[in-house]
Design a protein around this motif. Structure first.
Motif, PDB file in Angstrom:
ATOM      1  N   ARG A  50      22.399  -4.012 -10.394  1.00 48.22           N
ATOM      2  CA  ARG A  50      21.948  -2.883 -10.011  1.00 48.22           C
ATOM      3  C   ARG A  50      22.882  -1.864 -10.530  1.00 48.22           C
ATOM      4  O   ARG A  50      24.321  -2.172 -10.109  1.00 48.22           O
ATOM      5  CB  ARG A  50      21.540  -2.814  -8.614  1.00 48.22           C
ATOM      6  N   ALA A  57      25.473   1.014  -9.938  1.00 53.94           N
ATOM      7  CA  ALA A  57      26.199   1.947  -8.852  1.00 53.94           C
ATOM      8  C   ALA A  57      27.132   2.724  -9.110  1.00 53.94           C
ATOM      9  O   ALA A  57      27.862   2.061 -10.019  1.00 53.94           O
ATOM     10  CB  ALA A  57      26.478   0.955  -7.699  1.00 53.94           C
ATOM     11  N   ASP A  92      27.444   3.378  -4.173  1.00 55.02           N
ATOM     12  CA  ASP A  92      26.501   4.411  -4.181  1.00 55.02           C
ATOM     13  C   ASP A  92      25.473   3.896  -5.131  1.00 55.02           C
ATOM     14  O   ASP A  92      25.688   4.023  -6.173  1.00 55.02           O
ATOM     15  CB  ASP A  92      27.042   5.725  -4.378  1.00 55.02           C
ATOM     16  N   PHE A  93      24.330   3.438  -4.395  1.00 57.77           N
ATOM     17  CA  PHE A  93      23.192   2.714  -5.234  1.00 57.77           C
ATOM     18  C   PHE A  93      22.037   3.880  -5.763  1.00 57.77           C
ATOM     19  O   PHE A  93      21.267   3.651  -6.294  1.00 57.77           O
ATOM     20  CB  PHE A  93      22.398   1.681  -4.783  1.00 57.77           C
ATOM     21  N   ARG A  94      22.333   4.934  -4.789  1.00 53.58           N
ATOM     22  CA  ARG A  94      21.198   5.843  -4.909  1.00 53.58           C
ATOM     23  C   ARG A  94      21.621   7.255  -5.331  1.00 53.58           C
ATOM     24  O   ARG A  94      20.760   8.119  -5.258  1.00 53.58           O
ATOM     25  CB  ARG A  94      20.744   6.070  -3.423  1.00 53.58           C
ATOM     26  N   LEU A 100      23.693   9.313  -4.270  1.00 50.90           N
ATOM     27  CA  LEU A 100      24.242  10.413  -3.185  1.00 50.90           C
ATOM     28  C   LEU A 100      25.259  11.215  -3.558  1.00 50.90           C
ATOM     29  O   LEU A 100      25.429  12.386  -3.212  1.00 50.90           O
ATOM     30  CB  LEU A 100      24.252   9.721  -1.955  1.00 50.90           C
TER      31      LEU A 100
END
Length: 341
Positions: A283, A285, A303-305, A307
């Motif tokens: 993923r 990140a 931080d995978f999202r 943010l």
């Protein structure tokens, strides 16, 4: 053919990773460089040179770069890997000599000479790689692929409650490396094999037995929890004997820390990812490393999202397949051991 630039701190699991890559018919060792970590840089280089020769890969240039982390004192781990870094194994004295050239210069020179061709695998603290990036900021675009063993995100650390060993040894270098990949195309971001998936790579005594069988060893190689600690292998197969002695030490270490009579072979998994022989999922990140807090030093945060609002700088491995990976290990290294005798 996969052409490798390798940076290691050999290390029991580094040794297994090197043996595995040496077993593959389509791998080229462009150079192997030593970073201090499990043991000091000079011992890393000697271990690496001897192991490569033992695995039928003589004349590979092995070089030393940094001898200490960028900003903090060196911490080694004899309790984990033994005073010489390879458990109970005593490697033959290498015929070759450690290169007089600097590891960082070699990485930069080879990457410039062969743009887009070389796969970088770092199973050590990121000190040498950080220094190479300082010297040649274009390394992320010059290298075909970068694979890093390090970090811990949703998993407990193995050195402090939150920090993984390689990153903890030189957190400042790790922070620089991730920053250097900021804004790069997704396919150029390093593939990070963290404890979240490498701790799933549990090598057990039965794998050692299977390896010896695949090597054609006449006597079963039994490394068992009820045997005396420090018992040495008497296998007639040289590579099996050395790997068995190294792994016994690693089994005993893990048992002392209540993890069972097994070995987490982090670096082998990273080697398989780099070689393209092991399946995985990853993923994107944005990764950063804590360097300001004594309690959290070396902690990796992902931080995978999105943010933070900062583009990804890594691809963190999120899934792997240990059972298939160990079948591959036994087959490849067993075949190499059989050939070498």
């Amino acid at each position: 053919m996969t052409a490798f630039l390798l940076d290691v701190d050999t290390g029991i699991d580094d040794a297994l990773a090197l043996a595995y890559l040496a077993a593959l018919p389509d791998t080229e060792f462009v150079c192997v460089t030593a970073t201090p970590g499990n043991v000091d840089a000079d011992q890393v280089a000697r271990n690496t040179l001897a192991l490569l020769e033992l695995c039928g890969r003589p004349a590979v240039e092995v070089a030393i770069g940094a001898r200490a982390p960028l900003s903090i004192p060196l911490l080694t781990t004899p309790e984990t890997h033994g005073p010489q870094g390879i458990g109970y194994a005593v490697l033959p004295e290498p015929a070759g000599a450690v290169s007089e050239r600097n590891a960082v210069d070699l990485w930069v020179e080879h990457a410039r000479a062969r743009p887009g061709e070389l796969t970088a695998l770092i199973t050590a603290p990121l000190t040498n790689f950080a220094l190479a990036l300082r010297q040649e900021p274009r390394l992320p675009e010059l290298l075909a692929k970068v694979v890093i063993m390090g970090g811990s995100f949703y998993h407990q650390g193995n050195t402090t409650p939150t920090a993984e060993w390689n990153t903890h040894v030189d957190p400042h270098a790790a922070k620089e490396v991730y920053a250097a990949f900021q804004g790069r195309p997704l396919e150029k971001l390093p593939i990070v094999c963290s404890l979240d998936t490498t701790e799933r790579m549990e090598l057990h005594p039965d794998h050692v037995r299977q390896l010896a069988e695949a090597a054609g060893a006449r006597v079963p190689e039994l490394v068992l929890p009820d045997q005396p600690e420090g018992l040495r292998s008497t296998s007639g197969n040289t590579l099996v004997r050395h790997l068995s002695d190294a792994l016994r030490f690693y089994f005993e270490f893990h048992r002392h820390y209540d993890q069972g009579y097994l070995a987490h072979v982090h670096d082998y998994f990273a080697a398989g990812v780099a070689a393209g022989t092991l399946d995985f999922e990853a993923r994107p990140a944005t990764v950063d490393v804590e360097t300001g807090s004594q309690m959290l030093m070396g902690t990796t945060v992902a931080d995978f999202r999105g943010l933070w609002g900062i583009p990804p700088n890594a691809r963190v491995v999120s899934a792997n397949h240990p059972e298939a990976a160990f079948r591959e290990l036994v087959s490849a290294v067993g075949s190499l051991a059989r050939r070498l005798g």
